[in-house]
Design an enzyme around this catalytic site. Structure first.
Site, mmCIF file in Angstrom:
data_model
loop_
_atom_site.group_PDB
_atom_site.id
_atom_site.type_symbol
_atom_site.label_atom_id
_atom_site.label_comp_id
_atom_site.label_asym_id
_atom_site.label_seq_id
_atom_site.Cartn_x
_atom_site.Cartn_y
_atom_site.Cartn_z
ATOM 1 N N ASP A 125 0.859 -1.183 0.000
ATOM 2 C CA ASP A 125 0.000 0.000 0.000
ATOM 3 C C ASP A 125 0.895 1.233 0.000
ATOM 4 O O ASP A 125 2.079 1.147 0.325
ATOM 5 C CB ASP A 125 -0.935 0.007 1.214
ATOM 6 C CG ASP A 125 -2.223 0.788 0.969
ATOM 7 O OD1 ASP A 125 -2.355 1.425 -0.100
ATOM 8 O OD2 ASP A 125 -3.101 0.762 1.848
ATOM 9 N N ASP A 126 0.314 2.358 -0.378
ATOM 10 C CA ASP A 126 1.089 3.595 -0.398
ATOM 11 C C ASP A 126 1.386 4.080 1.012
ATOM 12 O O ASP A 126 2.463 4.590 1.292
ATOM 13 C CB ASP A 126 0.374 4.686 -1.206
ATOM 14 C CG ASP A 126 -1.056 4.964 -0.739
ATOM 15 O OD1 ASP A 126 -1.584 4.238 0.139
ATOM 16 O OD2 ASP A 126 -1.664 5.912 -1.270
ATOM 17 N N ASP A 178 -1.998 4.724 7.728
ATOM 18 C CA ASP A 178 -2.342 5.924 8.498
ATOM 19 C C ASP A 178 -2.762 5.508 9.902
ATOM 20 O O ASP A 178 -1.931 5.349 10.787
ATOM 21 C CB ASP A 178 -3.452 6.682 7.762
ATOM 22 C CG ASP A 178 -3.755 8.059 8.352
ATOM 23 O OD1 ASP A 178 -3.537 8.263 9.562
ATOM 24 O OD2 ASP A 178 -4.223 8.931 7.613
#
Length: 162
Positions: free
Chosen positions: A94-95, A98
């Site tokens: 994933d980028d 969070d």
């Protein structure tokens, strides 16, 4: 739903920086491989997954399709498409991690996979195995696919207006 005002800082990432950071991630992941394949978390993980697939010579790429963000608001998790198996030998990409909500959901689906992100925030960092850059929890990462180049006022002018 998360408070969109929780982001006090903006961290714009260019295509070049994303490519450079993802290649740095590939260097770290070479020690962990080889991998059977890559599972990209859509949509943010698609571009890093393509770069990693090239750098790690992985030809098998699949996706887990999850919706949780809408601009700066994070809502509930909606799994639109999953994958089979427990993830053994696979790399999840994933980028960003969070809060870790999406990552935890994917980790439950593929508990034996190696989980890598390009960027990580403190709340989600413990959920992933490998990442490159940590940013503060109150920073919004502006990815190149979510932005465009345009004129902006010099900082001094914006300060005088505010």
């Amino acid at each position: 739903m998360a408070d969109p005002d929780r982001y006090n800082k903006m961290f714009p990432v260019s295509w070049e920086q994303l490519h450079r950071d993802t290649r740095a991630l590939s260097w770290r992941l070479m020690e962990r491989g080889p991998f059977k394949g890559i599972v990209a978390i859509t949509r943010g993980g698609l571009v890093p997954a393509a770069i990693l697939a090239r750098e790690l010579e992985v030809r098998l790429v699949d996706t887990i399709c999850i919706a949780s963000y809408d601009w700066k608001s994070q809502g509930g998790i909606s799994v639109l498409k999953g994958v089979e198996g427990d993830g053994e030998g696979w790399l999840i990409v994933d980028d960003l991690v969070d809060t870790g909500t999406t990552a935890r959901a994917v980790r439950e689906m593929l508990p034996k996979a190696h989980f890598a992100t390009v960027y990580a925030k403190p709340s989600g960092r413990p959920v992933v195995d490998t990442y490159i850059t940590e940013v503060s929890q109150d920073t919004w990462i502006l990815f190149p696919w979510d932005s465009e180049i345009q004129y902006v006022q010099p900082l001094v002018n914006r300060r005088q207006e505010g």
